[in-house]
Design a protein around this motif. Structure first.
Motif, PDB file in Angstrom:
ATOM      1  N   THR A   1       0.851  -1.197   0.000  1.00  0.00           N
ATOM      2  CA  THR A   1       0.000   0.000   0.000  1.00  0.00           C
ATOM      3  C   THR A   1       0.882   1.240   0.000  1.00  0.00           C
ATOM      4  O   THR A   1       1.938   1.266   0.625  1.00  0.00           O
ATOM      5  N   TYR A   2       0.414   2.269  -0.726  1.00  0.00           N
ATOM      6  CA  TYR A   2       1.101   3.564  -0.707  1.00  0.00           C
ATOM      7  C   TYR A   2       0.385   4.496   0.261  1.00  0.00           C
ATOM      8  O   TYR A   2      -0.840   4.564   0.286  1.00  0.00           O
ATOM      9  N   TYR A   3       1.178   5.187   1.082  1.00  0.00           N
ATOM     10  CA  TYR A   3       0.628   6.147   2.038  1.00  0.00           C
ATOM     11  C   TYR A   3       1.277   7.511   1.809  1.00  0.00           C
ATOM     12  O   TYR A   3       2.453   7.591   1.428  1.00  0.00           O
ATOM     13  N   ARG A   4       0.526   8.547   2.074  1.00  0.00           N
ATOM     14  CA  ARG A   4       1.071   9.903   2.005  1.00  0.00           C
ATOM     15  C   ARG A   4       0.992  10.523   3.407  1.00  0.00           C
ATOM     16  O   ARG A   4      -0.085  10.614   4.006  1.00  0.00           O
ATOM     17  N   ALA A   5       2.136  10.920   3.919  1.00  0.00           N
ATOM     18  CA  ALA A   5       2.202  11.559   5.232  1.00  0.00           C
ATOM     19  C   ALA A   5       2.503  13.034   5.038  1.00  0.00           C
ATOM     20  O   ALA A   5       3.563  13.401   4.507  1.00  0.00           O
ATOM     21  N   THR A   6       1.583  13.882   5.454  1.00  0.00           N
ATOM     22  CA  THR A   6       1.768  15.328   5.284  1.00  0.00           C
ATOM     23  C   THR A   6       2.187  16.020   6.570  1.00  0.00           C
ATOM     24  O   THR A   6       2.491  17.207   6.556  1.00  0.00           O
ATOM     25  N   ASP A   7       2.200  15.282   7.673  1.00  0.00           N
ATOM     26  CA  ASP A   7       2.665  15.835   8.946  1.00  0.00           C
ATOM     27  C   ASP A   7       3.018  14.683   9.873  1.00  0.00           C
ATOM     28  O   ASP A   7       2.858  13.513   9.514  1.00  0.00           O
ATOM     29  N   ARG A   8       3.490  15.019  11.062  1.00  0.00           N
ATOM     30  CA  ARG A   8       3.928  13.973  11.999  1.00  0.00           C
ATOM     31  C   ARG A   8       2.777  13.056  12.430  1.00  0.00           C
ATOM     32  O   ARG A   8       2.954  11.826  12.416  1.00  0.00           O
ATOM     33  N   PRO A   9       1.604  13.581  12.820  1.00  0.00           N
ATOM     34  CA  PRO A   9       0.516  12.666  13.226  1.00  0.00           C
ATOM     35  C   PRO A   9       0.138  11.667  12.140  1.00  0.00           C
ATOM     36  O   PRO A   9      -0.105  10.492  12.428  1.00  0.00           O
ATOM     37  N   SER A  10       0.087  12.122  10.879  1.00  0.00           N
ATOM     38  CA  SER A  10      -0.285  11.188   9.807  1.00  0.00           C
ATOM     39  C   SER A  10       0.801  10.131   9.597  1.00  0.00           C
ATOM     40  O   SER A  10       0.500   8.963   9.326  1.00  0.00           O
ATOM     41  N   LEU A  11       2.062  10.514   9.751  1.00  0.00           N
ATOM     42  CA  LEU A  11       3.160   9.535   9.629  1.00  0.00           C
ATOM     43  C   LEU A  11       3.074   8.503  10.756  1.00  0.00           C
ATOM     44  O   LEU A  11       3.294   7.305  10.528  1.00  0.00           O
ATOM     45  N   GLU A  12       2.749   8.948  11.953  1.00  0.00           N
ATOM     46  CA  GLU A  12       2.604   8.013  13.077  1.00  0.00           C
ATOM     47  C   GLU A  12       1.451   7.046  12.831  1.00  0.00           C
ATOM     48  O   GLU A  12       1.572   5.843  13.098  1.00  0.00           O
ATOM     49  N   ARG A  13       0.337   7.540  12.312  1.00  0.00           N
ATOM     50  CA  ARG A  13      -0.813   6.669  12.025  1.00  0.00           C
ATOM     51  C   ARG A  13      -0.471   5.643  10.952  1.00  0.00           C
ATOM     52  O   ARG A  13      -0.903   4.484  11.019  1.00  0.00           O
ATOM     53  N   ILE A  14       0.311   6.055   9.960  1.00  0.00           N
ATOM     54  CA  ILE A  14       0.689   5.139   8.882  1.00  0.00           C
ATOM     55  C   ILE A  14       1.505   3.969   9.429  1.00  0.00           C
ATOM     56  O   ILE A  14       1.230   2.804   9.121  1.00  0.00           O
ATOM     57  N   PHE A  15       2.501   4.260  10.262  1.00  0.00           N
ATOM     58  CA  PHE A  15       3.329   3.178  10.810  1.00  0.00           C
ATOM     59  C   PHE A  15       2.521   2.304  11.772  1.00  0.00           C
ATOM     60  O   PHE A  15       2.775   1.099  11.870  1.00  0.00           O
ATOM     61  N   GLN A  16       1.583   2.882  12.472  1.00  0.00           N
ATOM     62  CA  GLN A  16       0.714   2.074  13.327  1.00  0.00           C
ATOM     63  C   GLN A  16      -0.138   1.117  12.497  1.00  0.00           C
ATOM     64  O   GLN A  16      -0.329  -0.037  12.881  1.00  0.00           O
ATOM     65  N   GLU A  17      -0.612   1.587  11.345  1.00  0.00           N
ATOM     66  CA  GLU A  17      -1.417   0.725  10.473  1.00  0.00           C
ATOM     67  C   GLU A  17      -0.565  -0.381   9.863  1.00  0.00           C
ATOM     68  O   GLU A  17      -0.992  -1.538   9.777  1.00  0.00           O
ATOM     69  N   ILE A  18       0.655  -0.044   9.456  1.00  0.00           N
ATOM     70  CA  ILE A  18       1.558  -1.072   8.915  1.00  0.00           C
ATOM     71  C   ILE A  18       1.846  -2.132   9.977  1.00  0.00           C
ATOM     72  O   ILE A  18       1.880  -3.335   9.698  1.00  0.00           O
TER      73      ILE A  18
END
Length: 330
Positions: free
Chosen positions: A267-284
């Motif tokens: 899956t491709y994810y786009r992180a536009t700030d720190r909270p979104s990057l944290e959520r992405i790694f939590q989902e992975i």
């Protein structure tokens, strides 16, 4: 882990207060005596230290009894060992350390600083999963191979800095270096997490070619594009004014990153700030979970010898003392 294998023997120590009470009662009742026609010859004679210490033998016996009770209870110290019966996930993290990661659109400092914090949290949440680290810019370097030593991996991650590799963005080389570490893996699940903020512009390997090889090897790739939308604040060194800031457009090849992920079932994810990057790694982390079967063994080491031999030595000392220096006339 500490335990007593036969704790019921500790009840023997409960007799100590009873024996002390019985000893004191007998002392109050008086002991045997001898009659002398006159005690004048004994006047001025001070009692020896053996008279003052006559209760020592009884005290030694009580201490020995407590030690014997503890020894018979078999104190043991256990060491736990785990046997992992199934393989976990093998994860290679490919982290972009190119100059564009210095953009300060992620609080509190820049993209690389925040990415390292989030990756650290991700690694700290692993258990029984091997992880490794590839750092790339103009070329890709394996900084840590697959390992269960998360402490060593975190120390390597902390050492990642901007400018440690010649500038550029070699995404294909980063994927190839990660695949080289995963190609012999026998894990049920093999994963690459690619974190980048740019467009592939260096290296001899094209990212899509690396993705096809990954699909053949059964490796899943999660791609994470890091950067705000529109313009981002970049630090620039000016020969006249020193460090200055410029607003430059954010360029992430999202189409390519999306194709890389889709090719491998990721899956491709786009992180536009720190909270979104944290959520992405939590989902992975949630997506890449496997059932781990672990058998725990505890090996116990007997400790009774450290109590038994001192107890026997005390009993022997008390018996010898009562037969010699502390001997009494019946």
């Amino acid at each position: 882990m500490f335990r007593f294998a036969d704790p019921w023997f500790l009840l023997l120590a409960a007799f100590v207060p009873l024996l002390v009470w019985r000893y004191l009662v007998r002392r109050r009742g008086g002991e045997g005596s001898l009659r002398f026609s006159s005690t004048m010859a004994m006047e001025g004679i001070r009692s020896s230290w053996t008279v003052r210490a006559r209760h020592a033998c009884f005290g030694i016996k009580m201490i020995a009894l407590v030690l014997l009770a503890a020894a018979m209870a078999r104190p043991q110290k256990g060491l736990e060992e785990e046997e992992i019966l199934t393989e976990g996930v093998d994860i290679m993290i490919a982290l972009d350390a190119s100059g564009s990661m210095a953009a300060e659109d992620f609080e509190p400092r820049n993209r690389l600083f925040v990415a390292k914090i989030v990756v650290r949290t991700f690694i700290e949440g692993l258990r029984h999963d091997r992880a490794g680290l590839v750092v790339f810019a103009g070329k890709a370097l394996t900084r840590c191979p697959l390992t269960l030593d998360y402490g060593a991996l975190l120390r390597v991650l902390d050492d990642v800095q901007l400018g440690m590799i010649e500038d550029g963005t070699a995404i294909g080389s980063a994927l190839a270096a990660s695949l080289n570490r995963l190609r012999l893996s026998k894990a049920r699940s093999k994963v690459i997490v690619l974190v980048t903020d740019g467009v592939n512009n260096r290296g001899e390997i094209q990212p899509l070619d690396a993705a096809r090889i990954a699909r053949t090897l059964g490796v899943k790739i999660y791609t994470v594009g890091v950067g705000s939308r529109g313009l981002a604040r970049f630090p620039v060194t000016d020969p006249t004014y020193g460090r200055v800031y410029m607003n430059l457009p954010v360029e992430i090849d999202e189409a390519s990153l999306n194709r890389i992920a889709e090719t491998t079932g990721g899956t491709y994810y786009r992180a536009t700030d720190r909270p979104s990057l944290e959520r992405i790694f939590q989902e992975i982390a949630r997506l890449e979970k496997t059932k781990i079967e672990v058998k725990t063994y505890t090996h116990y080491r007997e400790l009774f010898g450290g109590l038994l031999f001192p107890a026997l030595a005390l009993v022997l000392a008390a018996v010898l003392a009562e037969s010699t220096r502390f001997a009494k006339i019946p």
